[in-house]
Design a protein around this motif. Structure first.
Motif, PDB file in Angstrom:
ATOM      1  N   ARG A   1       0.812  -1.242  -0.047  1.00  0.00           N
ATOM      2  CA  ARG A   1       0.037   0.048  -0.100  1.00  0.00           C
ATOM      3  C   ARG A   1       0.743   1.167   0.014  1.00  0.00           C
ATOM      4  NH1 ARG A   1      -3.742   1.738   5.054  1.00  0.00           N
ATOM      5  NH2 ARG A   1      -1.858   2.054   5.921  1.00  0.00           N
ATOM      6  N   GLY A   2       1.892   1.188   0.824  1.00  0.00           N
ATOM      7  CA  GLY A   2       2.848   2.340   0.834  1.00  0.00           C
ATOM      8  C   GLY A   2       3.744   2.633  -0.361  1.00  0.00           C
ATOM      9  N   LEU A   3       4.083   1.750  -1.090  1.00  0.00           N
ATOM     10  CA  LEU A   3       4.646   1.909  -2.327  1.00  0.00           C
ATOM     11  C   LEU A   3       4.063   2.365  -3.455  1.00  0.00           C
ATOM     12  CD1 LEU A   3       6.537  -1.827  -2.704  1.00  0.00           C
ATOM     13  CD2 LEU A   3       7.771   0.470  -2.201  1.00  0.00           C
ATOM     14  N   ARG A   4       2.631   2.414  -3.299  1.00  0.00           N
ATOM     15  CA  ARG A   4       1.876   3.036  -4.406  1.00  0.00           C
ATOM     16  C   ARG A   4       2.157   4.531  -4.504  1.00  0.00           C
ATOM     17  NH1 ARG A   4      -3.336   0.047  -2.468  1.00  0.00           N
ATOM     18  NH2 ARG A   4      -2.752  -1.922  -2.879  1.00  0.00           N
ATOM     19  N   THR A   5       2.263   5.299  -3.364  1.00  0.00           N
ATOM     20  CA  THR A   5       2.362   6.538  -3.250  1.00  0.00           C
ATOM     21  C   THR A   5       3.939   7.058  -2.992  1.00  0.00           C
ATOM     22  OG1 THR A   5       1.702   6.622  -0.909  1.00  0.00           O
ATOM     23  CG2 THR A   5      -0.036   6.980  -2.634  1.00  0.00           C
ATOM     24  N   LEU A   6       4.889   5.976  -2.814  1.00  0.00           N
ATOM     25  CA  LEU A   6       6.056   6.372  -2.485  1.00  0.00           C
ATOM     26  C   LEU A   6       6.686   7.607  -3.259  1.00  0.00           C
ATOM     27  CD1 LEU A   6       8.629   5.872  -0.745  1.00  0.00           C
ATOM     28  CD2 LEU A   6       9.300   4.192  -2.429  1.00  0.00           C
ATOM     29  N   ASP A   7       6.632   7.499  -4.638  1.00  0.00           N
ATOM     30  CA  ASP A   7       7.301   8.739  -5.495  1.00  0.00           C
ATOM     31  C   ASP A   7       6.617   9.832  -5.007  1.00  0.00           C
ATOM     32  OD1 ASP A   7       4.890   7.748  -6.499  1.00  0.00           O
ATOM     33  OD2 ASP A   7       5.242   8.234  -8.517  1.00  0.00           O
ATOM     34  N   ILE A   8       5.444  10.087  -4.723  1.00  0.00           N
ATOM     35  CA  ILE A   8       4.815  11.299  -4.829  1.00  0.00           C
ATOM     36  C   ILE A   8       5.242  11.894  -3.397  1.00  0.00           C
ATOM     37  CG2 ILE A   8       2.616  12.458  -4.223  1.00  0.00           C
ATOM     38  CD1 ILE A   8       1.179  10.466  -5.960  1.00  0.00           C
ATOM     39  N   ARG A   9       5.339  11.016  -2.214  1.00  0.00           N
ATOM     40  CA  ARG A   9       5.662  11.304  -0.992  1.00  0.00           C
ATOM     41  C   ARG A   9       7.251  11.726  -1.129  1.00  0.00           C
ATOM     42  NH1 ARG A   9       5.720   7.042   2.362  1.00  0.00           N
ATOM     43  NH2 ARG A   9       4.923   5.412   0.653  1.00  0.00           N
ATOM     44  N   LEU A  10       8.115  11.217  -1.665  1.00  0.00           N
ATOM     45  CA  LEU A  10       9.404  11.237  -1.591  1.00  0.00           C
ATOM     46  C   LEU A  10       9.641  12.946  -2.207  1.00  0.00           C
ATOM     47  CD1 LEU A  10      11.362   8.106  -2.042  1.00  0.00           C
ATOM     48  CD2 LEU A  10      11.253   9.433  -0.079  1.00  0.00           C
ATOM     49  N   GLU A  11       8.758  13.031  -3.281  1.00  0.00           N
ATOM     50  CA  GLU A  11       8.960  14.439  -3.851  1.00  0.00           C
ATOM     51  C   GLU A  11       8.630  15.482  -2.772  1.00  0.00           C
ATOM     52  OE1 GLU A  11       6.516  14.515  -7.536  1.00  0.00           O
ATOM     53  OE2 GLU A  11       7.795  13.069  -8.586  1.00  0.00           O
ATOM     54  N   LYS A  12       7.595  15.291  -2.094  1.00  0.00           N
ATOM     55  CA  LYS A  12       7.162  16.254  -1.050  1.00  0.00           C
ATOM     56  C   LYS A  12       8.193  16.501   0.173  1.00  0.00           C
ATOM     57  CE  LYS A  12       4.189  19.033   0.597  1.00  0.00           C
ATOM     58  NZ  LYS A  12       4.005  20.677  -0.027  1.00  0.00           N
ATOM     59  N   HIS A  13       8.697  15.291   0.322  1.00  0.00           N
ATOM     60  CA  HIS A  13       9.672  15.166   1.609  1.00  0.00           C
ATOM     61  C   HIS A  13      11.032  16.322   0.929  1.00  0.00           C
ATOM     62  CE1 HIS A  13       8.486  12.376   4.770  1.00  0.00           C
ATOM     63  NE2 HIS A  13       8.390  11.595   3.614  1.00  0.00           N
ATOM     64  N   GLN A  14      11.155  16.130  -0.317  1.00  0.00           N
ATOM     65  CA  GLN A  14      12.421  16.800  -1.025  1.00  0.00           C
ATOM     66  C   GLN A  14      12.169  18.190  -0.964  1.00  0.00           C
ATOM     67  OE1 GLN A  14      15.073  15.680  -4.298  1.00  0.00           O
ATOM     68  NE2 GLN A  14      13.643  16.959  -5.458  1.00  0.00           N
ATOM     69  N   ALA A  15      10.985  18.570  -1.612  1.00  0.00           N
ATOM     70  CA  ALA A  15      10.448  19.899  -1.780  1.00  0.00           C
ATOM     71  C   ALA A  15      10.379  20.757  -0.402  1.00  0.00           C
ATOM     72  CB  ALA A  15       9.132  20.032  -2.385  1.00  0.00           C
ATOM     73  N   ASN A  16       9.891  19.922   0.738  1.00  0.00           N
ATOM     74  CA  ASN A  16       9.917  20.487   2.126  1.00  0.00           C
ATOM     75  C   ASN A  16      11.355  20.689   2.742  1.00  0.00           C
ATOM     76  OD1 ASN A  16       7.060  20.475   2.028  1.00  0.00           O
ATOM     77  ND2 ASN A  16       6.620  18.865   3.217  1.00  0.00           N
ATOM     78  N   ALA A  17      12.079  19.629   2.276  1.00  0.00           N
ATOM     79  CA  ALA A  17      13.217  19.514   2.794  1.00  0.00           C
ATOM     80  C   ALA A  17      14.257  20.954   2.451  1.00  0.00           C
ATOM     81  CB  ALA A  17      14.095  18.360   2.766  1.00  0.00           C
ATOM     82  N   LYS A  18      14.135  21.145   1.141  1.00  0.00           N
ATOM     83  CA  LYS A  18      14.923  22.118   0.400  1.00  0.00           C
ATOM     84  C   LYS A  18      14.578  23.447   1.227  1.00  0.00           C
ATOM     85  CE  LYS A  18      14.972  20.355  -4.111  1.00  0.00           C
ATOM     86  NZ  LYS A  18      14.749  20.502  -5.582  1.00  0.00           N
ATOM     87  N   LYS A  19      13.119  23.787   1.298  1.00  0.00           N
ATOM     88  CA  LYS A  19      12.957  24.877   2.115  1.00  0.00           C
ATOM     89  C   LYS A  19      13.352  25.389   3.479  1.00  0.00           C
ATOM     90  CE  LYS A  19       8.590  25.383  -0.703  1.00  0.00           C
ATOM     91  NZ  LYS A  19       7.170  25.115  -0.729  1.00  0.00           N
TER      92      LYS A  19
END
Length: 157
Positions: free
Chosen positions: A19-37
């Motif tokens: 279930r978690g793998l289905r949204t992993l790419d979207i979540r990692l993009e958001k983690h990265q965007a937030n971490a950059k800020k």
């Protein structure tokens, strides 16, 4: 029985992984965007040396850029302070960050890594008055995370 049959993944755990793998790419993009800020905010602070591969002046940036396409929400803060209690106050005053190691979750986490826990990692070269705090930037609003960090920074001495 684990010694005889070995460890097995339960059906519920397998379901949660799938279930978690289905949204992993979207979540990692958001983690990265937030971490950059958050990294942009922290890189302006003179008390903190940011350990995050996305920053051009970070250790081994060229190698990271060659082999990776992005960064996660995990970063280190190298904080110079003779007062260990101020580091503890900084960590404990964070309200939006949980305390712990579970870097794979959606929530923001913080961890003060003791000097002895860095082991034989010579690249760290932490001095006696330096401390390592690890942050996992989660899916919360980065403005809220930055505000939380800002209020906690006042404890660093």
């Amino acid at each position: 029985t684990n010694k005889i049959t070995g460890l097995r993944l339960s059906p519920d755990d397998a379901y949660l992984i799938l279930r978690g793998l289905r949204t992993l790419d979207i979540r990692l993009e958001k983690h990265q965007a937030n971490a950059k800020k958050v990294a942009a905010f922290l890189s302006k602070n003179k008390k903190v040396t940011l350990l995050y591969p996305y920053k051009k002046n970070s250790f081994n940036f060229r190698m990271w850029k060659k082999y990776f396409k992005g960064a996660s929400g995990l970063m280190g803060l190298r904080i110079k302070s003779k007062n260990k209690n101020s580091i503890k106050k900084f960590v404990n005053s964070l309200k939006l960050f949980g305390y712990g190691y579970s870097w794979g979750g959606f929530e923001s986490l913080v961890l003060h890594q003791e000097f002895r826990e860095t082991g034989k990692r010579k690249y760290m070269n932490l001095l006696k008055d330096e401390h390592l705090v690890r942050l996992h930037i989660g899916l919360e609003d980065p403005k809220d995370l930055i505000q939380d960090i800002k209020q906690a920074l006042r404890y660093l001495r």
